[in-house]
Motif scaffolding. Structure first.
Motif, PDB file in Angstrom:
ATOM      1  N   LEU A 176      35.734  46.889  46.567  1.00  8.82           N
ATOM      2  CA  LEU A 176      36.890  46.181  47.126  1.00  8.82           C
ATOM      3  C   LEU A 176      37.515  46.858  48.331  1.00  8.82           C
ATOM      4  CD1 LEU A 176      38.807  45.327  43.820  1.00  8.82           C
ATOM      5  CD2 LEU A 176      37.319  43.841  45.140  1.00  8.82           C
ATOM      6  N   LEU A 190      37.504  44.981  51.643  1.00  8.27           N
ATOM      7  CA  LEU A 190      37.754  43.551  51.556  1.00  8.27           C
ATOM      8  C   LEU A 190      38.544  43.095  52.788  1.00  8.27           C
ATOM      9  CD1 LEU A 190      37.073  41.495  49.359  1.00  8.27           C
ATOM     10  CD2 LEU A 190      39.350  41.833  48.428  1.00  8.27           C
ATOM     11  N   ALA A 191      38.034  42.074  53.494  1.00  4.37           N
ATOM     12  CA  ALA A 191      38.675  41.611  54.728  1.00  4.37           C
ATOM     13  C   ALA A 191      39.342  40.268  54.482  1.00  4.37           C
ATOM     14  CB  ALA A 191      37.614  41.476  55.815  1.00  4.37           C
ATOM     15  N   GLN A 204      50.475  38.323  38.689  1.00  4.80           N
ATOM     16  CA  GLN A 204      49.045  38.049  38.634  1.00  4.80           C
ATOM     17  C   GLN A 204      48.857  36.804  37.770  1.00  4.80           C
ATOM     18  OE1 GLN A 204      46.847  40.933  36.278  1.00  4.80           O
ATOM     19  NE2 GLN A 204      48.711  42.045  35.787  1.00  4.80           N
ATOM     20  N   SER A 237      44.765  34.648  40.496  1.00  2.22           N
ATOM     21  CA  SER A 237      44.939  35.615  41.577  1.00  2.22           C
ATOM     22  C   SER A 237      43.642  36.383  41.766  1.00  2.22           C
ATOM     23  CB  SER A 237      46.046  36.605  41.234  1.00  2.22           C
ATOM     24  OG  SER A 237      47.248  35.922  41.019  1.00  2.22           O
ATOM     25  N   VAL A 238      43.315  36.684  43.013  1.00  6.94           N
ATOM     26  CA  VAL A 238      42.116  37.486  43.282  1.00  6.94           C
ATOM     27  C   VAL A 238      42.503  38.691  44.129  1.00  6.94           C
ATOM     28  CG1 VAL A 238      40.447  35.618  43.084  1.00  6.94           C
ATOM     29  CG2 VAL A 238      41.594  36.014  45.256  1.00  6.94           C
ATOM     30  N   ALA A 239      41.584  39.657  44.208  1.00  6.67           N
ATOM     31  CA  ALA A 239      41.905  40.909  44.896  1.00  6.67           C
ATOM     32  C   ALA A 239      42.331  40.662  46.338  1.00  6.67           C
ATOM     33  CB  ALA A 239      40.699  41.835  44.852  1.00  6.67           C
ATOM     34  N   TYR A 246      46.014  40.529  47.708  1.00  4.62           N
ATOM     35  CA  TYR A 246      46.898  41.697  47.758  1.00  4.62           C
ATOM     36  C   TYR A 246      46.582  42.657  48.908  1.00  4.62           C
ATOM     37  CZ  TYR A 246      47.746  40.125  42.972  1.00  4.62           C
ATOM     38  OH  TYR A 246      48.039  39.362  41.877  1.00  4.62           O
ATOM     39  N   ILE A 247      45.580  42.296  49.758  1.00  2.00           N
ATOM     40  CA  ILE A 247      45.097  43.342  50.672  1.00  2.00           C
ATOM     41  C   ILE A 247      46.143  43.815  51.670  1.00  2.00           C
ATOM     42  CG2 ILE A 247      42.613  42.959  50.500  1.00  2.00           C
ATOM     43  CD1 ILE A 247      42.793  41.215  52.942  1.00  2.00           C
ATOM     44  N   GLN A 294      49.405  44.060  50.992  1.00  2.98           N
ATOM     45  CA  GLN A 294      50.639  44.507  50.336  1.00  2.98           C
ATOM     46  C   GLN A 294      50.687  46.036  50.270  1.00  2.98           C
ATOM     47  OE1 GLN A 294      51.619  42.582  46.711  1.00  2.98           O
ATOM     48  NE2 GLN A 294      50.986  40.575  47.427  1.00  2.98           N
ATOM     49  N   PRO A 295      51.765  46.633  50.795  1.00  2.51           N
ATOM     50  CA  PRO A 295      51.827  48.094  50.750  1.00  2.51           C
ATOM     51  C   PRO A 295      51.938  48.637  49.326  1.00  2.51           C
ATOM     52  CG  PRO A 295      53.868  47.167  51.619  1.00  2.51           C
ATOM     53  CD  PRO A 295      52.902  46.032  51.491  1.00  2.51           C
ATOM     54  N   ALA A 296      52.595  47.898  48.432  1.00  2.00           N
ATOM     55  CA  ALA A 296      52.772  48.383  47.057  1.00  2.00           C
ATOM     56  C   ALA A 296      52.617  47.200  46.102  1.00  2.00           C
ATOM     57  CB  ALA A 296      54.152  49.029  46.900  1.00  2.00           C
ATOM     58  N   PRO A 297      51.394  46.808  45.786  1.00  2.00           N
ATOM     59  CA  PRO A 297      51.204  45.634  44.926  1.00  2.00           C
ATOM     60  C   PRO A 297      51.872  45.850  43.574  1.00  2.00           C
ATOM     61  CG  PRO A 297      49.097  46.476  45.721  1.00  2.00           C
ATOM     62  CD  PRO A 297      50.128  47.480  46.090  1.00  2.00           C
ATOM     63  N   GLN A 298      52.522  44.801  43.077  1.00  2.00           N
ATOM     64  CA  GLN A 298      53.299  44.913  41.835  1.00  2.00           C
ATOM     65  C   GLN A 298      52.695  43.991  40.787  1.00  2.00           C
ATOM     66  OE1 GLN A 298      56.216  46.925  41.500  1.00  2.00           O
ATOM     67  NE2 GLN A 298      55.429  47.791  43.383  1.00  2.00           N
ATOM     68  N   LEU A 299      51.508  44.342  40.284  1.00  2.00           N
ATOM     69  CA  LEU A 299      50.844  43.467  39.314  1.00  2.00           C
ATOM     70  C   LEU A 299      51.669  43.335  38.035  1.00  2.00           C
ATOM     71  CD1 LEU A 299      47.050  44.301  39.439  1.00  2.00           C
ATOM     72  CD2 LEU A 299      48.355  42.693  40.761  1.00  2.00           C
ATOM     73  N   ARG A 307      44.023  50.588  49.098  1.00  2.00           N
ATOM     74  CA  ARG A 307      44.562  49.260  49.441  1.00  2.00           C
ATOM     75  C   ARG A 307      44.676  48.353  48.226  1.00  2.00           C
ATOM     76  NH1 ARG A 307      40.697  46.790  53.620  1.00  2.00           N
ATOM     77  NH2 ARG A 307      42.004  45.013  53.165  1.00  2.00           N
ATOM     78  N   GLY A 308      45.656  47.473  48.288  1.00  2.00           N
ATOM     79  CA  GLY A 308      45.746  46.339  47.383  1.00  2.00           C
ATOM     80  C   GLY A 308      45.593  46.669  45.918  1.00  2.00           C
ATOM     81  N   VAL A 309      44.738  45.907  45.230  1.00  4.09           N
ATOM     82  CA  VAL A 309      44.641  46.063  43.781  1.00  4.09           C
ATOM     83  C   VAL A 309      43.963  47.363  43.378  1.00  4.09           C
ATOM     84  CG1 VAL A 309      44.668  43.624  43.208  1.00  4.09           C
ATOM     85  CG2 VAL A 309      42.496  44.748  43.699  1.00  4.09           C
ATOM     86  N   LEU A 310      43.432  48.116  44.359  1.00  7.92           N
ATOM     87  CA  LEU A 310      42.869  49.412  43.983  1.00  7.92           C
ATOM     88  C   LEU A 310      43.964  50.334  43.452  1.00  7.92           C
ATOM     89  CD1 LEU A 310      40.396  49.836  46.915  1.00  7.92           C
ATOM     90  CD2 LEU A 310      39.802  49.621  44.523  1.00  7.92           C
ATOM     91  N   GLN A 311      45.199  50.109  43.917  1.00  5.25           N
ATOM     92  CA  GLN A 311      46.299  50.948  43.425  1.00  5.25           C
ATOM     93  C   GLN A 311      46.506  50.792  41.925  1.00  5.25           C
ATOM     94  OE1 GLN A 311      49.935  50.860  45.673  1.00  5.25           O
ATOM     95  NE2 GLN A 311      48.868  50.959  47.618  1.00  5.25           N
ATOM     96  N   PRO A 362      43.337  40.360  38.731  1.00  3.43           N
ATOM     97  CA  PRO A 362      42.605  40.219  39.993  1.00  3.43           C
ATOM     98  C   PRO A 362      41.766  41.449  40.334  1.00  3.43           C
ATOM     99  CG  PRO A 362      44.886  40.730  40.411  1.00  3.43           C
ATOM    100  CD  PRO A 362      44.753  40.648  38.930  1.00  3.43           C
TER     101      PRO A 362
END
Lengths: 218, 467
Positions: free
Chosen positions: A30, A33-34, A72, A91-93, A96-97, A99-104, B192-196, B261
């Protein structure tokens, strides 16, 4: 176990294996991911977060909102996320690309917020959200420290941003309640929460017609 | 009784770092209990203390967890790990200044983390609510505390080592590496992203399986054969059980991410690893089964902890399956599992270890046998009530969440009664822990009295069965 060196090498390699497997493995999958460019729409998805929204995400994190709200959406058929109106697709990965701080989040004491700004038929707007933060809801605390109660000078016009509060919440005469910058950026963030575009990987796998019939016959 | 021969001059020579670690741990435990109590009240009465930003629910939960894990479990676990390694090495702790320095900075770090969390520097990662600027301090201070332990390991009398050795050394050795990896990947150069969340989930599981659980198991493996006076049954499997935990433990973290995700294989690996980890749990149960019939307060705590450890492993495995996860995910069941592991298993085993170790470290009996028995009763009652109430709340919540027509206000109303039970449990636990802190403090003050004779008298509280 008599040999110190082998013992500690064993410990270190066990940690290295789980790190390489889980962390590096998912990073390889991931990490690059672009955004997805859609030719027919002439635009790439997801869009970058606006500055105010990115700031608001940090307020969201600092208040610990994620201890009660997930972001999510689970796929249709796995839970009832779709039926609750939280989103038409999982939701897919890729969502979130940027987002500085993803909040799942890990807990649903309150509703999922991944598509808060895209609820059907009508989503909450800024004044609804500010009112909700100020007044709270059953099961949700108030966040009055994100607001400021100001005294209006004689003859002064109330601020455009002042909350329109009625009933028990109405401020005393000559005062008004206005959101702090934190509350404003939090609301900007909440209003940015939507994933309208359906990526190819977000479409659930549908088995070919033949197999589906066989299963239906069982 | 063989108590008199248990007291050794090596204990007296190593007492200061150990006592300081335990007393700071017990103090953090009480602080964590206060915040946990406030947060649990807020779950059914959200307006409670909602006007103060420090006590807002999200921050209160983070503070309670940090004080509990990094304040209580780490301090107490490190003290007992050092004590076990010192005992098995047969000589006083070397490099005690490192332990004292590490203790100072570790606790300053935890204090800084809690102040930071109160001001809003949350990270949003489970079991890692440590502001980035605190993590370096914790890294170095943990490593400093580990040095005397590793010196005791390498300087041991006999070349052969025991299960207590392995678990203690693993916990001392692995935590700094874990923390440094996660600091780089989430704070200095965030992925990045969901890797966190993936990295954070891996850390949360690893810190439990590679640090906190081994710290508890180390003292359990030390105390049980001492109290029963027998060789551990099926001890030949102990090393296999140990390596099973170390190899497989870190891979089980993805089970919370099922349906999320992230790549689906992360959850699949977790399911398989949870099942493999059963081997480890089974070995622990086989080895330590003597604890269930042995007399004494210390071993009663440990027996309860071992039972909770096994039950927790069953819970983890069952809830990692898709069919079950769709029901339990995101509900109070997750919290029940966490409390069963951190409180039911790790904390009670550490309590047992402290009740066994402190009279030997200080050369004094526990000041108040009544408080010891009170603490035992309140702890076991509180933990059972806590886990059962959370499960009941989880069952209601899960049922309602899966019915799309039930609004959240109704769910809140339905879970209210169970959540009041959680508050009652937190209150009972807090009372018990205050008893523990007071008793420990009184016992520790005894060694400061110069006039009192330095002879060791068998402790009645320690060996009396709780009736």
């Amino acid at each position: 176990m008599k040999n110190n060196v082998i013992f500690f090498l064993g410990l270190a390699s066990a940690l290295a294996i789980s790190w390489a497997g889980i962390v590096l493995g998912s990073n390889a999958q991931l990490g690059s991911l672009a955004p997805f460019y859609d030719d027919s729409e002439g635009a790439a998805f997801p869009a970058r977060m606006a500055g105010a929204a990115a700031q608001g995400q940090l307020v969201y994190r600092d208040m610990g909102c994620a201890s009660c709200h997930t972001q999510q959406v689970r796929r249709p058929g796995f839970g009832v996320d779709k039926e609750r109106g939280w989103g038409d697709r999982q939701s897919v990965a890729r969502d979130y690309i940027y987002q500085p701080a993803p909040q799942l989040g890990l807990s649903r004491v309150g509703p999922d917020l991944a598509n808060l700004a895209d609820r059907k038929p009508s989503a909450l707007d800024a004044s609804d959200l500010l009112h909700l933060l100020y007044a709270g809801a059953p099961g949700m605390p108030t966040y009055r420290f994100l607001f400021e109660t100001r005294t209006l000078g004689v003859g002064a016009q109330p601020s455009e941003k002042a909350l329109k509060l009625v009933g028990a919440l109405e401020p005393k005469a000559g005062t008004e309640v206005v959101p702090t910058p934190e509350a404003e950026s939090l609301v900007a963030y909440l209003l940015s929460l939507k994933n309208p575009y359906t990526y190819p990987e977000a479409v659930p796998f549908t088995p070919p017609a033949g197999e589906g019939e066989k299963e239906g016959a069982k | 009784m063989t108590m008199k021969s248990e007291y050794s001059p090596t204990d007296a020579a190593s007492r200061w770092p150990l006592m300081l670690l335990i007393i700071s741990g017990a103090s953090w435990l009480v602080l964590a209990g206060v915040f946990a109590l406030i947060s649990s009240i807020q779950l059914h009465t959200p307006s409670f203390m909602a006007l103060c930003p420090v006590f807002t629910y999200g921050r209160g939960v983070a503070i309670a967890e940090t004080a509990f894990v990094y304040g209580w479990l780490a301090n107490a676990g490190l003290a007992l790990a050092l004590w076990v390694l010192m005992r098995l090495s047969g000589e006083p702790l070397r490099a005690q200044n490192w332990a004292l320095g590490g203790w100072t900075f570790w606790n300053l770090g935890v204090l800084g983390a809690i102040i930071g969390l109160g001001l809003g520097d949350l990270t949003g990662f489970e079991l890692l609510e440590l502001p980035g600027y605190i993590q370096l301090i914790l890294f170095f201070s943990y490593a400093a505390i580990a040095i005397p332990g590793l010196l005791a390991w390498s300087g041991r009398l006999r070349r052969v080592s025991f299960a207590s050795h392995w678990y203690a050394a693993a916990a001392l050795f692995l935590f700094p590496w874990l923390l440094s990896i996660v600091h780089v990947m989430l704070f200095s150069a965030p992925v990045r992203g969901v890797l966190q969340p993936i990295v954070a989930g891996w850390y949360a599981q690893s810190v439990w399986t590679l640090v906190l659980a081994p710290l508890a198991l180390s003292i359990a493996y030390f105390v049980v054969p001492k109290v029963t006076g027998k060789v551990l049954p099926s001890y030949e499997f102990a090393s296999l059980g140990f390596w099973c935990l170390i190899l497989v433990g870190g891979l089980t973290g993805g089970r919370h991410l099922v349906g999320g995700p992230v790549p689906a294989w992360i959850a699949s690996v977790a399911v398989v690893s949870c099942a493999l980890l059963f081997f480890h749990t089974f070995v622990v149960l086989l080895n330590l089964r003597g604890a269930f019939t042995a007399p004494g307060v210390a071993v009663k705590f440990i027996a309860f902890g071992v039972a909770a450890y096994v039950l927790g492993a069953v819970f983890d495995t069952v809830t990692s399956f898709h069919v079950v996860a769709v029901q339990t995910q995101f509900t109070y069941f997750d919290e029940a599992q966490k409390q069963l592991a951190l409180y039911g298993a790790a904390t009670t085993i550490l309590f047992g270890g402290i009740y066994f170790a402190v009279p030997r470290i200080t050369g004094k009996a526990w000041l108040s046998p009544l408080l010891v028995r009170g603490h035992l009763m309140l702890s076991l009652l509180g933990i059972m009530l806590l886990v059962i109430s959370l499960c009941a709340a989880g069952a209601t919540q899960s049922h309602d969440l899966l019915d799309a027509k039930v609004p959240f206000a109704t769910i809140t109303a339905h879970t209210r009664d169970s959540l009041v039970g959680v508050t009652a449990a937190e209150l009972i636990l807090l009372l018990g822990n205050i008893c523990f802190l007071a008793n420990f403090y009184g016992t520790a003050c005894e060694i400061l009295k110069i006039s009192s004779p330095a002879t060791f008298s068998p402790s009645s509280a320690m060996e009396t069965p709780a009736s």
